[in-house]
Motif scaffolding. Structure first.
Motif, PDB file in Angstrom:
ATOM      1  N   ARG A  38       0.877  -1.230  -0.142  1.00 44.02           N
ATOM      2  CA  ARG A  38      -0.053  -0.011  -0.028  1.00 44.02           C
ATOM      3  C   ARG A  38       1.009   1.207  -0.107  1.00 44.02           C
ATOM      4  NH1 ARG A  38      -5.400  -0.156   2.027  1.00 44.02           N
ATOM      5  NH2 ARG A  38      -6.211  -2.211   1.988  1.00 44.02           N
ATOM      6  N   GLN A  39       0.331   2.303  -0.720  1.00 44.77           N
ATOM      7  CA  GLN A  39       1.270   3.453  -0.759  1.00 44.77           C
ATOM      8  C   GLN A  39       1.346   4.014   0.498  1.00 44.77           C
ATOM      9  OE1 GLN A  39      -1.531   5.624  -3.428  1.00 44.77           O
ATOM     10  NE2 GLN A  39       0.374   5.560  -4.881  1.00 44.77           N
ATOM     11  N   SER A  40       0.389   3.971   1.335  1.00 54.51           N
ATOM     12  CA  SER A  40       0.430   4.497   2.902  1.00 54.51           C
ATOM     13  C   SER A  40       1.591   4.123   3.623  1.00 54.51           C
ATOM     14  CB  SER A  40      -0.915   4.193   3.777  1.00 54.51           C
ATOM     15  OG  SER A  40      -1.002   3.018   3.594  1.00 54.51           O
ATOM     16  N   GLU A  41       2.352   2.835   3.159  1.00 52.91           N
ATOM     17  CA  GLU A  41       3.600   2.422   4.190  1.00 52.91           C
ATOM     18  C   GLU A  41       4.633   3.365   3.754  1.00 52.91           C
ATOM     19  OE1 GLU A  41       4.778  -1.680   2.848  1.00 52.91           O
ATOM     20  OE2 GLU A  41       2.699  -1.802   2.084  1.00 52.91           O
ATOM     21  N   TRP A  42       4.827   4.031   2.650  1.00 51.59           N
ATOM     22  CA  TRP A  42       5.750   5.278   2.412  1.00 51.59           C
ATOM     23  C   TRP A  42       5.290   6.667   2.694  1.00 51.59           C
ATOM     24  CZ3 TRP A  42       5.056   0.839  -0.606  1.00 51.59           C
ATOM     25  CH2 TRP A  42       4.607   1.145  -1.778  1.00 51.59           C
ATOM     26  N   PHE A  43       3.903   6.720   2.135  1.00 52.61           N
ATOM     27  CA  PHE A  43       3.559   8.131   2.129  1.00 52.61           C
ATOM     28  C   PHE A  43       3.112   8.728   3.438  1.00 52.61           C
ATOM     29  CE2 PHE A  43       2.975   7.368  -2.647  1.00 52.61           C
ATOM     30  CZ  PHE A  43       4.080   8.341  -2.967  1.00 52.61           C
ATOM     31  N   ASP A  44       2.744   7.901   4.459  1.00 53.13           N
ATOM     32  CA  ASP A  44       2.566   8.269   5.891  1.00 53.13           C
ATOM     33  C   ASP A  44       3.504   8.867   6.354  1.00 53.13           C
ATOM     34  OD1 ASP A  44      -0.252   7.573   5.791  1.00 53.13           O
ATOM     35  OD2 ASP A  44      -0.172   5.792   6.735  1.00 53.13           O
ATOM     36  N   LYS A  45       4.669   8.455   5.814  1.00 59.29           N
ATOM     37  CA  LYS A  45       6.104   9.148   6.588  1.00 59.29           C
ATOM     38  C   LYS A  45       6.451  10.291   5.849  1.00 59.29           C
ATOM     39  CE  LYS A  45       7.388   4.305   7.767  1.00 59.29           C
ATOM     40  NZ  LYS A  45       8.297   3.251   7.436  1.00 59.29           N
ATOM     41  N   PHE A  46       5.757  10.697   4.780  1.00 61.66           N
ATOM     42  CA  PHE A  46       6.170  11.813   4.264  1.00 61.66           C
ATOM     43  C   PHE A  46       6.013  13.233   4.918  1.00 61.66           C
ATOM     44  CE2 PHE A  46       7.007  12.208  -0.664  1.00 61.66           C
ATOM     45  CZ  PHE A  46       7.986  11.235  -0.658  1.00 61.66           C
ATOM     46  N   ALA A  65       7.226  16.224   0.101  1.00 56.48           N
ATOM     47  CA  ALA A  65       6.236  16.552  -1.185  1.00 56.48           C
ATOM     48  C   ALA A  65       6.731  17.644  -2.024  1.00 56.48           C
ATOM     49  CB  ALA A  65       4.986  17.003  -0.503  1.00 56.48           C
ATOM     50  N   ILE A  66       7.076  18.645  -1.432  1.00 56.13           N
ATOM     51  CA  ILE A  66       7.657  19.978  -2.315  1.00 56.13           C
ATOM     52  C   ILE A  66       8.925  19.477  -3.206  1.00 56.13           C
ATOM     53  CG2 ILE A  66       8.631  22.027  -2.119  1.00 56.13           C
ATOM     54  CD1 ILE A  66       6.996  22.801   0.344  1.00 56.13           C
ATOM     55  N   LYS A  67       9.774  18.728  -2.593  1.00 56.73           N
ATOM     56  CA  LYS A  67      10.980  18.179  -3.147  1.00 56.73           C
ATOM     57  C   LYS A  67      10.627  17.198  -4.290  1.00 56.73           C
ATOM     58  CE  LYS A  67      15.336  15.746  -2.631  1.00 56.73           C
ATOM     59  NZ  LYS A  67      16.204  14.726  -1.741  1.00 56.73           N
ATOM     60  N   LEU A  68       9.501  16.498  -4.191  1.00 52.95           N
ATOM     61  CA  LEU A  68       8.964  15.644  -5.163  1.00 52.95           C
ATOM     62  C   LEU A  68       8.330  16.527  -6.249  1.00 52.95           C
ATOM     63  CD1 LEU A  68       8.666  12.459  -5.894  1.00 52.95           C
ATOM     64  CD2 LEU A  68       6.359  12.518  -4.611  1.00 52.95           C
ATOM     65  N   LEU A  69       7.613  17.293  -6.235  1.00 49.41           N
ATOM     66  CA  LEU A  69       7.074  18.374  -7.146  1.00 49.41           C
ATOM     67  C   LEU A  69       8.206  19.143  -7.949  1.00 49.41           C
ATOM     68  CD1 LEU A  69       4.245  20.180  -4.930  1.00 49.41           C
ATOM     69  CD2 LEU A  69       3.830  18.440  -7.050  1.00 49.41           C
ATOM     70  N   PHE A  84      -1.750  17.242 -10.053  1.00 54.18           N
ATOM     71  CA  PHE A  84      -0.531  17.174 -10.553  1.00 54.18           C
ATOM     72  C   PHE A  84       0.637  16.156  -9.588  1.00 54.18           C
ATOM     73  CE2 PHE A  84      -0.418  21.575 -12.968  1.00 54.18           C
ATOM     74  CZ  PHE A  84      -1.002  20.887 -14.044  1.00 54.18           C
ATOM     75  N   MET A  85       0.061  15.973  -8.513  1.00 50.90           N
ATOM     76  CA  MET A  85       0.952  15.114  -7.629  1.00 50.90           C
ATOM     77  C   MET A  85       0.808  13.726  -8.026  1.00 50.90           C
ATOM     78  SD  MET A  85       2.765  16.529  -5.272  1.00 50.90           S
ATOM     79  CE  MET A  85       2.830  15.342  -4.143  1.00 50.90           C
ATOM     80  N   TYR A  86      -0.385  13.487  -8.697  1.00 53.47           N
ATOM     81  CA  TYR A  86      -0.699  12.040  -8.828  1.00 53.47           C
ATOM     82  C   TYR A  86       0.393  11.289  -9.826  1.00 53.47           C
ATOM     83  CZ  TYR A  86      -3.055   7.550  -9.895  1.00 53.47           C
ATOM     84  OH  TYR A  86      -3.248   6.188  -9.791  1.00 53.47           O
ATOM     85  N   PRO A  87       0.807  11.756 -10.961  1.00 57.03           N
ATOM     86  CA  PRO A  87       1.822  11.061 -11.526  1.00 57.03           C
ATOM     87  C   PRO A  87       3.055  11.116 -10.939  1.00 57.03           C
ATOM     88  CG  PRO A  87       0.939  12.614 -13.004  1.00 57.03           C
ATOM     89  CD  PRO A  87       0.289  13.064 -11.660  1.00 57.03           C
TER      90      PRO A  87
END
Length: 413
Positions: A129-137, A142-146, A175-178
């Protein structure tokens, strides 16, 4: 499931070409498949959209490709997009998708996986599940990823481009989805990612992100999406041109037989293992007139129903179809519907779940698609042309709606 540890050239050709739209850097993926990945199985990623709860055989196209990787000894890595479901995925859409609650995501994911594992080997699958890593974001993460993509690059994506040109709002969260889907590949250290052609942009984002995190770029394979039963538009529930993975064998067989002839080849390639040489022979003989397309379609329907059910169910479904449509006989498995009093035909059709609404029921009547067999026997039908028609509560009478839906009236005392 039989697993081949040392694939042949033929095995690899079948994997990379059968029903495939594009392989990014095919020589690289071919080398990995032939020479191995440092003794380890490839991690083949598939992103799962948990907004679905009832899947179609169109979804099964990519599932079957994943199973082909498994049969060559590789591991399927399925990612439940529980985070992206909260943002909305615009893939192939011209409007934003509403976010889901955690409860909705969990319920949909369970149903999705139940159907998914009808096709894919559970023992060779890793579910994450994505939440395994994104819960720790953090916000900084997030800004760095953008920062890895520009607005201009995002607008290269077809559905964003159409909305922008059409003056339809695009939310920044979309825009975050991809980027989130791309980061999934980083978190999982994916070697390969597969999907439909509508996911090409997102898959490539993952490929571009991985080197910035010190990983090799994942290989990309996209499969051709099949058209729906209308033979024109992509299969989808909203267009009512679909076949559910869970559809009963007889219903699935009958719907497949309604497919326009020109779409048969793509269904064969995407949903069966019939050899290409045999398919070429079918095409040649149909063109010269020595083979009836109906016989080719019967074979197609039998092969596909076997895939989702079994050979015995497919054979029985074929016999039922021939009996009903070629010999003009009624089906033998018509469900009973209990009726205590005479009822308006439109109300009856909707209550019996033979149409989704009163308007659809009236449309079927207008098109001549509703008939009554007062005696419950073939050859005694009366076509119903008036939406005000009242169906009598007569024991044994049969109501036919569309090409394949029937109910047998049982009078309640």
């Amino acid at each position: 499931m039989t697993v081949k540890q040392q694939p042949s050239i033929k095995d690899i050709d079948h994997l990379l070409r059968r029903g495939v739209a594009q392989v990014e850097k095919e020589p690289d993926l071919r080398r990995l498949l032939l020479e191995g990945n440092k003794g380890e199985p490839l991690r083949v990623k598939l992103g799962v959209d948990p907004t679905h709860y009832d899947l179609t055989i169109g979804h099964a196209v990519v599932f079957r490709k994943l199973r082909q990787f498994q049969r060559l000894g590789h591991k399927a890595v399925v990612v439940i997009g529980d985070w992206t479901a909260r943002l909305g995925d615009p893939s192939g859409r011209e409007e934003a998708r509403k976010p889901l609650t955690e409860e909705q995501v969990n319920a949909n994911a369970k149903t999705y996986l139940d159907q998914f594992f009808r096709i894919v080997d559970r023992g060779q699958t890793e579910v994450r599940r994505q939440s395994e890593w994104f819960d720790k974001f953090t916000l900084g993460d997030a800004i760095k990823l953008l920062g890895y993509k520009t607005v201009a690059q995002m607008l290269e994506r077809d559905d964003f481009s159409k909305r922008y040109k059409g003056g339809i709002e695009i939310y920044l969260a979309e825009f975050m989805y991809p980027l989130l889907q791309g980061y999934d590949s980083v978190a999982l250290r994916a070697d390969v990612e597969i999907g439909g052609t509508d996911q090409t942009f997102n898959l490539l984002v993952g490929r571009e992100l991985q080197p910035t995190f010190g990983q090799p770029s994942q290989q990309i394979l996209t499969v051709n999406l099949i058209v729906g039963l209308d033979g024109v538009k992509k299969m989808g529930k909203s267009l009512d041109n679909y076949i559910a993975i869970t559809a009963p064998a007889n219903d699935m067989f009958g719907k497949l037989m309604s497919l326009p002839d020109h779409a048969m080849r793509t269904y064969y390639e995407a949903l069966t293992d019939v050899d290409e040489a045999e398919l070429d022979e079918f095409d040649r003989k149909m063109v010269e007139g020595s083979l009836n397309p109906r016989d080719v379609k019967l074979r197609m329907a039998r092969e596909i129903v076997t895939e989702f059910h079994n050979e015995a169910a497919a054979q029985e479904a074929q016999e039922s179809f021939i009996r009903q449509f070629s010999e003009r006989k009624l089906p033998t498995d018509i469900p009973d519907y209990h009726l205590s009093a005479d009822k308006n035909v439109v109300e009856l059709i909707v209550e019996a779940k033979l149409a989704a609404s009163n308007n659809k029921a009236r449309e079927l009547i207008k098109q001549g698609g509703v008939s009554l067999f007062p005696k419950g026997e073939a050859g005694t039908s009366i076509r119903i042309a008036d939406p005000e028609f009242v169906v009598p509560a007569e024991d044994g009478a049969i109501l036919k709606v569309g090409k394949r839906q029937y109910i047998r009236i049982k009078q309640e005392q």
